[in-house]
Design a protein around this motif. Structure first.
Motif, mmCIF file in Angstrom:
data_model
loop_
_atom_site.group_PDB
_atom_site.id
_atom_site.type_symbol
_atom_site.label_atom_id
_atom_site.label_comp_id
_atom_site.label_asym_id
_atom_site.label_seq_id
_atom_site.Cartn_x
_atom_site.Cartn_y
_atom_site.Cartn_z
ATOM 1 N N LEU A 3 0.849 -1.198 0.000
ATOM 2 C CA LEU A 3 0.000 0.000 0.000
ATOM 3 C C LEU A 3 0.881 1.243 0.000
ATOM 4 N N ILE A 4 0.505 2.197 -0.837
ATOM 5 C CA ILE A 4 1.161 3.495 -0.790
ATOM 6 C C ILE A 4 0.066 4.556 -0.649
ATOM 7 N N SER A 5 0.145 5.329 0.427
ATOM 8 C CA SER A 5 -0.788 6.431 0.664
ATOM 9 C C SER A 5 -0.163 7.692 0.093
ATOM 10 N N ILE A 6 -0.968 8.456 -0.638
ATOM 11 C CA ILE A 6 -0.432 9.576 -1.415
ATOM 12 C C ILE A 6 -1.218 10.855 -1.154
ATOM 13 N N ASP A 7 -0.490 11.974 -1.117
ATOM 14 C CA ASP A 7 -1.108 13.303 -1.124
ATOM 15 C C ASP A 7 -0.199 14.215 -1.931
ATOM 16 N N ILE A 8 -0.779 15.037 -2.784
ATOM 17 C CA ILE A 8 0.023 15.942 -3.604
ATOM 18 C C ILE A 8 -0.455 17.378 -3.444
ATOM 19 N N GLU A 9 0.436 18.293 -3.742
ATOM 20 C CA GLU A 9 0.107 19.715 -3.853
ATOM 21 C C GLU A 9 0.515 20.126 -5.249
ATOM 22 N N THR A 10 -0.351 20.889 -5.911
ATOM 23 C CA THR A 10 -0.136 21.239 -7.309
ATOM 24 C C THR A 10 -0.406 22.714 -7.548
ATOM 25 N N TYR A 11 -0.049 23.158 -8.747
ATOM 26 C CA TYR A 11 -0.378 24.509 -9.204
ATOM 27 C C TYR A 11 -0.794 24.443 -10.666
ATOM 28 N N SER A 12 -1.795 25.240 -11.004
ATOM 29 C CA SER A 12 -2.200 25.468 -12.385
ATOM 30 C C SER A 12 -2.983 26.771 -12.408
ATOM 31 N N SER A 13 -2.815 27.550 -13.454
ATOM 32 C CA SER A 13 -3.587 28.788 -13.574
ATOM 33 C C SER A 13 -5.037 28.506 -13.964
ATOM 34 N N VAL A 14 -5.344 27.291 -14.391
ATOM 35 C CA VAL A 14 -6.701 26.911 -14.753
ATOM 36 C C VAL A 14 -7.521 26.733 -13.478
ATOM 37 N N ASN A 15 -8.714 27.292 -13.477
ATOM 38 C CA ASN A 15 -9.610 27.175 -12.325
ATOM 39 C C ASN A 15 -10.148 25.748 -12.258
ATOM 40 N N LEU A 16 -9.731 25.005 -11.255
ATOM 41 C CA LEU A 16 -10.098 23.601 -11.105
ATOM 42 C C LEU A 16 -11.611 23.427 -11.006
ATOM 43 N N ALA A 17 -12.260 24.259 -10.196
ATOM 44 C CA ALA A 17 -13.706 24.126 -9.986
ATOM 45 C C ALA A 17 -14.496 24.378 -11.264
ATOM 46 N N GLN A 31 1.976 22.311 -12.492
ATOM 47 C CA GLN A 31 3.172 21.858 -11.774
ATOM 48 C C GLN A 31 2.785 20.963 -10.606
ATOM 49 N N LEU A 32 3.537 19.928 -10.411
ATOM 50 C CA LEU A 32 3.458 19.133 -9.200
ATOM 51 C C LEU A 32 4.479 19.739 -8.253
ATOM 52 N N LEU A 33 4.020 20.260 -7.122
ATOM 53 C CA LEU A 33 4.897 20.967 -6.192
ATOM 54 C C LEU A 33 5.448 20.054 -5.102
ATOM 55 N N LEU A 34 4.548 19.328 -4.450
ATOM 56 C CA LEU A 34 4.919 18.426 -3.352
ATOM 57 C C LEU A 34 4.285 17.065 -3.586
ATOM 58 N N PHE A 35 5.023 16.028 -3.268
ATOM 59 C CA PHE A 35 4.526 14.665 -3.348
ATOM 60 C C PHE A 35 4.798 14.017 -2.000
ATOM 61 N N SER A 36 3.738 13.737 -1.257
ATOM 62 C CA SER A 36 3.874 13.096 0.058
ATOM 63 C C SER A 36 3.375 11.657 -0.050
ATOM 64 N N TYR A 37 4.067 10.773 0.632
ATOM 65 C CA TYR A 37 3.663 9.370 0.572
ATOM 66 C C TYR A 37 4.091 8.633 1.842
ATOM 67 N N ALA A 38 3.391 7.533 2.078
ATOM 68 C CA ALA A 38 3.750 6.612 3.155
ATOM 69 C C ALA A 38 3.578 5.206 2.597
ATOM 70 N N LYS A 45 6.787 10.592 4.029
ATOM 71 C CA LYS A 45 7.944 11.237 3.406
ATOM 72 C C LYS A 45 7.418 12.280 2.438
ATOM 73 N N VAL A 46 8.098 13.424 2.369
ATOM 74 C CA VAL A 46 7.676 14.508 1.486
ATOM 75 C C VAL A 46 8.788 14.796 0.491
ATOM 76 N N VAL A 47 8.425 14.812 -0.790
ATOM 77 C CA VAL A 47 9.347 15.166 -1.862
ATOM 78 C C VAL A 47 8.971 16.575 -2.317
ATOM 79 N N ASP A 48 9.896 17.521 -2.144
ATOM 80 C CA ASP A 48 9.657 18.907 -2.543
ATOM 81 C C ASP A 48 10.248 19.116 -3.932
ATOM 82 N N LEU A 49 9.393 19.000 -4.930
ATOM 83 C CA LEU A 49 9.842 19.120 -6.318
ATOM 84 C C LEU A 49 10.264 20.547 -6.647
ATOM 85 N N THR A 50 9.799 21.524 -5.897
ATOM 86 C CA THR A 50 10.196 22.920 -6.142
ATOM 87 C C THR A 50 11.644 23.159 -5.743
#
Length: 121
Positions: A3-17, A31-38, A45-50
């Motif tokens: 099992l891999i639990s995942i959470d990401i933080e992203t950026y895009s100028s496009v309005n997601l909603a 952009q994928l900014l942060l990739f967190s996983y367990a 563990k957090v990977v800071d792609l920035t």
């Protein structure tokens, strides 16, 4: 690894909603900014792609391995964004969505709402 639990933080100028996850994730400035996983409920563990960090190859391999369960809150968002980031479509098989599980229990559809109902910090 099962099992891999995942959470990401992203950026895009496009309005997601307004535009939805596919247009959001395929915009030129996505952009994928942060990739967190367990792994297997181990430490997060957090990977800071920035900052030039990279996602470990074993984790990239796990994302495409149907034998490994990938779990996330709103897993569809994570899967589509990671597909865009990796440049290949990740299949929905093997992804488990804790937002859907929360909904089946009558909990809110936001992570903040679920945390509030459960009394989490």
């Amino acid at each position: 690894m099962q099992l891999i639990s995942i959470d990401i933080e992203t950026y895009s100028s496009v309005n997601l909603a307004k535009a939805g996850v596919y247009r959001y994730a395929t915009s030129d400035d996505f952009q994928l900014l942060l990739f967190s996983y367990a792994i297997d409920e181990g430490p997060v563990k957090v990977v800071d792609l920035t900052q030039g960090e990279t996602i470990p190859q074993e984790i990239i391999a796990a994302l495409t391995n149907p034998e490994i369960v990938k779990s996330a809150f709103n897993a569809q968002f994570e899967r589509v964004c990671l597909s865009s980031f990796l440049g290949k479509q990740l299949k929905p098989q093997g992804w488990h969505c804790s937002m859907v599980w929360a909904a089946t229990l009558g909990l809110p559809l936001s992570l903040k709402g679920v945390g509030a109902v459960l009394g989490l910090e």
